[in-house]
Design a protein around this motif. Structure first.
Motif, PDB file in Angstrom:
ATOM      1  N   TYR A 103      -9.853  -5.561   7.825  1.00 27.00           N
ATOM      2  CA  TYR A 103      -8.710  -4.684   7.601  1.00 27.00           C
ATOM      3  C   TYR A 103      -8.183  -4.200   8.940  1.00 27.00           C
ATOM      4  CZ  TYR A 103     -11.688  -0.576   8.509  1.00 27.00           C
ATOM      5  OH  TYR A 103     -12.509   0.357   9.096  1.00 27.00           O
ATOM      6  N   ILE A 123       0.800  -1.223   0.000  1.00 26.36           N
ATOM      7  CA  ILE A 123       0.000   0.000   0.000  1.00 26.36           C
ATOM      8  C   ILE A 123       0.834   1.274   0.000  1.00 26.36           C
ATOM      9  CG2 ILE A 123      -1.901  -1.159   1.157  1.00 26.36           C
ATOM     10  CD1 ILE A 123      -1.116   0.172   3.737  1.00 26.36           C
ATOM     11  N   ARG A 144      -7.085   4.668   4.164  1.00 29.56           N
ATOM     12  CA  ARG A 144      -8.001   3.640   3.661  1.00 29.56           C
ATOM     13  C   ARG A 144      -9.309   4.259   3.197  1.00 29.56           C
ATOM     14  NH1 ARG A 144     -12.312   0.465   5.116  1.00 29.56           N
ATOM     15  NH2 ARG A 144     -12.276  -1.637   4.227  1.00 29.56           N
ATOM     16  N   THR A 194     -14.376   0.079   1.098  1.00 33.16           N
ATOM     17  CA  THR A 194     -14.512  -0.812  -0.045  1.00 33.16           C
ATOM     18  C   THR A 194     -15.976  -0.927  -0.444  1.00 33.16           C
ATOM     19  OG1 THR A 194     -14.663  -2.724   1.431  1.00 33.16           O
ATOM     20  CG2 THR A 194     -12.484  -2.133   0.584  1.00 33.16           C
ATOM     21  N   THR A 196      -5.724   2.005   8.990  1.00 30.78           N
ATOM     22  CA  THR A 196      -6.600   3.090   8.551  1.00 30.78           C
ATOM     23  C   THR A 196      -5.824   4.176   7.810  1.00 30.78           C
ATOM     24  OG1 THR A 196      -6.359   4.158  10.723  1.00 30.78           O
ATOM     25  CG2 THR A 196      -8.262   2.697  10.390  1.00 30.78           C
ATOM     26  N   ARG A 197      -4.621   4.489   8.285  1.00 33.14           N
ATOM     27  CA  ARG A 197      -3.790   5.470   7.578  1.00 33.14           C
ATOM     28  C   ARG A 197      -2.333   5.294   7.976  1.00 33.14           C
ATOM     29  NH1 ARG A 197      -3.159  10.395  10.829  1.00 33.14           N
ATOM     30  NH2 ARG A 197      -4.323  10.136  12.777  1.00 33.14           N
ATOM     31  N   TYR A 222      -0.837   7.160   3.152  1.00 34.85           N
ATOM     32  CA  TYR A 222      -1.926   6.245   2.787  1.00 34.85           C
ATOM     33  C   TYR A 222      -3.108   6.488   3.714  1.00 34.85           C
ATOM     34  CZ  TYR A 222      -4.740   1.958   2.936  1.00 34.85           C
ATOM     35  OH  TYR A 222      -5.780   1.063   2.939  1.00 34.85           O
TER      36      TYR A 222
END
Length: 756
Positions: A488, A297, A504, A507, A491-492, A502
């Motif tokens: 998951y 990621i 999230r 989805t 989160t970041r 990054y």
């Protein structure tokens, strides 16, 4: 005359052949020349790339001073720092200081032709490809030690073609700039051995409590075996796997002449003592699972980063305590807890991370027993069964297999709800046979089971092995009214300075089964806890769940949900031996209850929506009802004009038409009377015989002719012979009764019929 013609004809053919041969030869030479030119061009380009890379490489002293690896700070859901992970380096050892057995062990297992190749080993690559064709899997890697060094120092582990090309160029450049001894010295001082240890000296101190200069042959074999999979072959994670791997390394060393048969026979790996460790905790199971995801990621970066996760510290502590307090002696336990959206709130992969860091929550494959019946009953409910449908608990044999109920008795005729609550194996077998064992397997895959699934009859009782996280995910999807859930943990991710790397994004959810099927399944799961085998999982608020016990009490499961939290618990031995008294309804259910009492304490009590409420116009929903695109259907009046349903509100629910004062027995108001004995649909789509309908027909035959193309003379001619021959008339497109008795025309089906 004929004889004179034959020689001339033959001569002309030979002349044409001789004329064409030079032409073909010229084209062949051109093609060969083109390939040679392209080959030389590629070689020249590669040489230029290697030369450029070599000149840009740091000096040897710079590479020695550089410390590969990142400092990673992991935060919990509330922002608390839970783990700080950074590289651990031991003392730098020169080539001569590294024990010869350590050098030989690494070369034997990682790169047997290290001293013979030029950075990339074509023979090794060919051998790897051959093994791939022979076995169907890449069991031997083609990367050399030099390539691994290039990857460890300059690249990441992403498996892309671009990365492999850069890795090869860097390896060639390293071989041009440094000697074999320097490359091996760099490699052995920088390669990762797991547990945060970089280099053989750090690994030796971590596992054996002494510097690498004192490594024995057996210890060197264990360390060399770690490179392929540091977590899998770690002696603190799985001592048996580490020893087996070390035996492989010793055999390779002997085969390649790096040690003598006598030296190999004198090595006793069972006598090697490992360094005792203290102070770790179960949070590391979660971080070990979540941190490798950073490779996929994040862009390439080696600066310190901070990872923000979904883990709830309080719930993690409660989960650890619940497992440790309830697991049978000599057994292991695992737990995964998910929030509504798939966020992992707690994860326990074993009773003690120090003794074993093998994550049984995400990596272990174990038989789920009766917990697998979730998929059997989901398939049955989707096929038309309801919780009140009658079933027969009786002896049954399917393809020579005769399932037995726990306790050996049979209850006779019961309903689906009772059969599930008391986990009747014979009923599950009959349902699986009726809907099809492949259908059950497909349902399991639909709900997120990623391991191989058998389709033998015994599969309905959980013969296929699964992961705890996958089973928990499946139950979470039922709790989510049939929508998919993706577990998951991140989160970041930010840099130490706060730059966002990054974050999230939610989805896209998929509807796995119709909501009414999920509601009925929740009904069954709730009954299993209230009166069935899962009574020990009660926590004083609504709970839905299922137990699972395998043959000879080797595995015990409980999976369930309450107040938006779904939790799965497994217990058993790593060697799959029998655990006396272990059943899903005992220790696993009690651990579930202990954890869930804490996890749900601050959440409001939620009742399950188990009552099946369908729209009035859709008493028998089908797949299209739940999975079709609403834009594919429209409503029409008797003239074929589009209209909106009566009272169609923003929620899309059916609203009854306004009362116009008409009552049964009153004269019809523009309605239609059917002929005696002829079935027609009335205003609400009901069936009547000789009754007056209360509204206009939704469509007439002229509109259907236009919609389906039946008014096209050409298509009528194509269909007429077949229709007359079979004594049949053309059929209208698939229709369903909509609100107010209107019919819903499937546009796509109508167009397909028109195309035909």
């Amino acid at each position: 005359m004929a004889q004179n013609n034959r020689p001339r004809s033959s001569g002309r053919r030979r002349s044409r052949q001789s004329d064409s041969s030079p032409g073909r030869f010229r084209w062949l030479k051109r093609i060969i020349f083109l390939f040679v030119f392209l080959g030389l061009l590629a070689v020249g380009g590669l040489a230029m790339a290697v030369w450029t890379t070599k000149n840009s490489l740091p000096s040897y002293s710079s590479l020695k001073a550089s410390e590969h690896g990142q400092t990673i700070v992991v935060h919990a859901k509330d922002g608390r720092e839970i783990v700080s992970i950074g590289p651990s380096y031991g003392r730098w050892l020169t080539y001569d200081q590294i024990p010869e057995s350590m050098r030989g062990a690494m070369i034997a297992v990682e790169d047997r032709r290290f001293y013979d190749h030029f950075g990339v080993d074509p023979i090794g690559i060919a051998r790897s490809v051959k093994v791939r064709f022979d076995t169907g899997a890449f069991r031997e890697g083609g990367s050399t030690i030099t390539q691994q060094l290039a990857r460890n120092i300059f690249l990441n582990n992403s498996k892309t073609f671009d990365r492999k090309v850069r890795e090869a160029i860097l390896a060639l450049a390293l071989e041009r700039k440094f000697s074999k001894e320097q490359i091996l010295e760099l490699y052995l001082n920088k390669v990762y051995f797991g547990g945060g240890a970089y280099g053989i000296d750090s690994a030796s101190r971590l596992f054996f409590s002494h510097p690498a200069t004192d490594l024995s042959i057996g210890e060197a074999a264990i360390i060399a075996g770690l490179v392929k999979a540091p977590s899998r072959y770690s002696p603190t994670a799985d001592a048996e796997a580490a020893v087996n791997r070390a035996h492989t390394v010793l055999a390779l060393m002997q085969q390649q002449g790096l040690i003598s048969p006598g030296e190999a026979s004198r090595v006793n790996l069972d006598t090697i003592e490992l360094k005792p460790e203290y102070g770790q905790n179960s949070v590391r199971y979660f971080t070990d699972w979540v941190l490798p995801q950073l490779d996929f990621i994040l862009p390439e970066t080696y600066e310190p980063i901070e990872v923000w996760t979904t883990l709830d510290v309080g719930m993690q502590r409660a989960a650890t305590t619940a497992i440790q307090n309830n697991v049978p002696k000599g057994s292991q336990g695992a737990l995964v807890s998910l929030d509504r959206d798939g966020a992992i709130l707690a994860m326990v992969g074993g009773t003690d991370y120090v003794e074993s860091n093998f994550n049984r929550a995400t990596d272990a494959l174990r038989q789920p027993g009766s917990a697998w019946k979730l998929f059997v009953y989901l398939a049955a409910l989707e096929a038309g069964y309801t919780p009140d449908s009658p079933v027969d608990d009786k002896p049954v044999t399917i393809d020579g297999w005769t399932p037995k109920n726990s306790g050996g008795g049979y209850a006779g005729e019961i309903d689906v709800r009772a059969a599930f609550a008391y986990s009747k194996n014979t009923v599950a077998a009959q349902l699986g046979q009726e809907v099809g064992f492949s259908t059950v397997a497909s349902m399991a895959q639909r709900f997120g089971i990623t391991s191989p699934i058998s389709t033998y009859p015994s599969m309905v009782l959980g013969a296929s092995e699964v992961r705890v996280i996958d089973m928990t995910r499946a139950f979470a999807a039922v709790a989510g009214k049939g929508t998919s859930v993706e577990p998951y943990g991140i989160t970041r991710v930010t840099t130490a300075s706060g730059q966002l790397l990054y974050e999230r994004r939610a989805t896209r959810e998929q509807l796995l089964v119709a909501p009414y099927v999920a509601a009925q399944m929740t009904d069954l799961l709730q009954t299993a806890v209230s009166i069935g085998t899962g009574r020990s999982a009660s926590i004083g608020r609504p709970v839905a769940g299922k137990t699972g016990t395998t043959s000879s009490n080797k595995d015990g499961w409980f999976l369930g949900f309450s107040s938006g939290i779904t939790t799965g618990v497994w217990m058993g031995r790593d060697d799959a031996k029998r655990v006396p008294g272990l059943q899903g309804g005992t220790a696993p259910a009690r651990a579930f209850a202990d954890y869930m009492k804490f996890a749900t304490a601050k959440r409001p009590v939620e009742d399950f929506e188990t009552e099946v409420k369908l729209p009035a116009w859709q008493l028998e929903p089908d797949d299209e009802a739940w999975f079709g695109n609403p834009g594919d259907y429209y409503f029409v009046d008797e003239n074929g004009n589009r209209v909106e349903p009566y009272g169609g509100g923003p929620d899309g629910q059916y609203q009854p038409p306004p009362d116009d004062g008409w009552r049964p027995g009153d004269p019809p108001r523009g309605g239609y009377r059917d002929d005696p004995g002829v079935r027609v649909e009335d205003y609400r789509g009901e069936v009547g015989t000789g009754n007056v309908t209360t509204g206009p027909r939704a469509v007439d035959e002229d509109f259907l002719d236009r919609a389906t193309g039946r008014d096209d003379p050409a298509q009528q001619q194509q269909r007429a012979p077949q229709g007359r021959q079979q004594g049949a008339s053309a059929q209208p497109p698939a229709r369903r009764t909509g609100p107010s008795g209107m019919r819903i025309i499937d546009v796509q089906q109508a167009l397909e019929n028109n195309d035909r």
